[in-house]
Every structure is written in C-alpha cells, then in structure tokens.
Design a protein around this motif. Structure first.
Motif, PDB file in Angstrom:
ATOM      1  N   THR A 108       0.855  -1.182   0.000  1.00 46.97           N
ATOM      2  CA  THR A 108       0.000   0.000   0.000  1.00 46.97           C
ATOM      3  C   THR A 108       0.889   1.229   0.000  1.00 46.97           C
ATOM      4  O   THR A 108       1.782   1.351   0.850  1.00 46.97           O
ATOM      5  N   ILE A 109       0.669   2.103  -0.968  1.00 44.57           N
ATOM      6  CA  ILE A 109       1.424   3.345  -1.078  1.00 44.57           C
ATOM      7  C   ILE A 109       0.449   4.492  -0.884  1.00 44.57           C
ATOM      8  O   ILE A 109      -0.565   4.574  -1.570  1.00 44.57           O
ATOM      9  N   SER A 151       8.526  -9.943  -1.169  1.00 48.02           N
ATOM     10  CA  SER A 151       8.297  -9.691   0.251  1.00 48.02           C
ATOM     11  C   SER A 151       7.183 -10.585   0.792  1.00 48.02           C
ATOM     12  O   SER A 151       6.213 -10.883   0.112  1.00 48.02           O
ATOM     13  N   LEU A 152       7.361 -10.992   2.031  1.00 46.43           N
ATOM     14  CA  LEU A 152       6.358 -11.837   2.675  1.00 46.43           C
ATOM     15  C   LEU A 152       5.483 -11.065   3.649  1.00 46.43           C
ATOM     16  O   LEU A 152       4.426 -11.539   4.045  1.00 46.43           O
ATOM     17  N   GLU A 153       5.931  -9.901   4.068  1.00 44.46           N
ATOM     18  CA  GLU A 153       5.193  -9.065   5.017  1.00 44.46           C
ATOM     19  C   GLU A 153       4.456  -7.952   4.277  1.00 44.46           C
ATOM     20  O   GLU A 153       4.961  -7.436   3.277  1.00 44.46           O
ATOM     21  N   PRO A 154       3.290  -7.551   4.748  1.00 45.93           N
ATOM     22  CA  PRO A 154       2.595  -6.417   4.136  1.00 45.93           C
ATOM     23  C   PRO A 154       3.482  -5.166   4.193  1.00 45.93           C
ATOM     24  O   PRO A 154       4.195  -4.948   5.177  1.00 45.93           O
ATOM     25  N   ILE A 155       3.442  -4.367   3.147  1.00 46.77           N
ATOM     26  CA  ILE A 155       4.254  -3.148   3.068  1.00 46.77           C
ATOM     27  C   ILE A 155       3.321  -1.955   2.997  1.00 46.77           C
ATOM     28  O   ILE A 155       2.409  -1.924   2.182  1.00 46.77           O
ATOM     29  N   PHE A 156       3.571  -0.970   3.853  1.00 48.63           N
ATOM     30  CA  PHE A 156       2.782   0.251   3.887  1.00 48.63           C
ATOM     31  C   PHE A 156       3.763   1.416   3.890  1.00 48.63           C
ATOM     32  O   PHE A 156       4.495   1.593   4.870  1.00 48.63           O
ATOM     33  N   VAL A 157       3.846   2.164   2.777  1.00 47.68           N
ATOM     34  CA  VAL A 157       4.828   3.248   2.660  1.00 47.68           C
ATOM     35  C   VAL A 157       4.167   4.501   2.067  1.00 47.68           C
ATOM     36  O   VAL A 157       3.101   4.440   1.452  1.00 47.68           O
ATOM     37  N   SER A 158       4.853   5.612   2.252  1.00 44.21           N
ATOM     38  CA  SER A 158       4.455   6.866   1.611  1.00 44.21           C
ATOM     39  C   SER A 158       5.172   6.948   0.270  1.00 44.21           C
ATOM     40  O   SER A 158       6.264   6.392   0.101  1.00 44.21           O
ATOM     41  N   PHE A 159       4.588   7.648  -0.691  1.00 38.38           N
ATOM     42  CA  PHE A 159       5.214   7.768  -2.004  1.00 38.38           C
ATOM     43  C   PHE A 159       6.605   8.389  -1.899  1.00 38.38           C
ATOM     44  O   PHE A 159       7.475   8.064  -2.700  1.00 38.38           O
ATOM     45  N   THR A 160       6.832   9.248  -0.936  1.00 37.30           N
ATOM     46  CA  THR A 160       8.150   9.872  -0.791  1.00 37.30           C
ATOM     47  C   THR A 160       9.224   8.839  -0.482  1.00 37.30           C
ATOM     48  O   THR A 160      10.405   9.091  -0.712  1.00 37.30           O
ATOM     49  N   ASP A 161       8.858   7.666   0.017  1.00 38.13           N
ATOM     50  CA  ASP A 161       9.813   6.591   0.304  1.00 38.13           C
ATOM     51  C   ASP A 161      10.055   5.689  -0.904  1.00 38.13           C
ATOM     52  O   ASP A 161      10.954   4.856  -0.882  1.00 38.13           O
ATOM     53  N   VAL A 162       9.250   5.853  -1.916  1.00 38.27           N
ATOM     54  CA  VAL A 162       9.396   5.043  -3.127  1.00 38.27           C
ATOM     55  C   VAL A 162      10.534   5.616  -3.919  1.00 38.27           C
ATOM     56  O   VAL A 162      11.388   5.055  -4.437  1.00 38.27           O
TER      57      VAL A 162
END
Length: 71
Positions: free
Chosen positions: A27-28, A60-71
């Motif tokens: 999720t971004i 990846s095996l874990e759910p990922i939740f990031v902000s677009f600035t980290d992409v």
C-alpha cells in the motif's frame, strides 16, 4: 486544466493505492495525482517509479505500507 470527458476542472490530490505482490499487499499513500468527476489520473512517470518499487519488493512476505516519498 479541464477534463475532456466530463468538462470538470481537475484538482491536484494525494491518493493511496494498493498493489498485490506475490505473497502480500503493498500500500502506497500520498501519491500525487489529479482528479475530476470521472477519473483519477496518475502521471506515467509516477506510475513507472511505483512499478520499479513493486518489482524490487515483489518477493516480500510481510505487508508493506509506505508513503510515495519513500518510493
């Protein structure tokens, strides 16, 4: 800027998108976009950056939740 389909003025917005990876969900949030009454538009350069990030983290095996600035 006016939309050619609905003749509404496009507004700059921040949106969130979820993408299915091999075994989890990415999720971004805070993706810059423009929106009118009929559609949400994400710039193709931004979509390419997101796709690159997806390709890097596909296993990846874990759910990922990031902000677009980290992409």
């Amino acid at each position: 800027m006016i939309c050619g389909k609905c003749n509404c003025t496009k507004k700059n917005v921040l949106t969130a998108q979820s993408y299915q990876l091999n075994s989890t969900v990415l999720t971004i949030q805070n993706i810059p976009a423009s929106q009118c009454n009929c559609q949400l538009y994400i710039n193709s350069a931004i979509e390419m950056e997101i796709q690159s990030y997806i390709d890097e983290h596909r296993a990846s095996l874990e759910p990922i939740f990031v902000s677009f600035t980290d992409v």
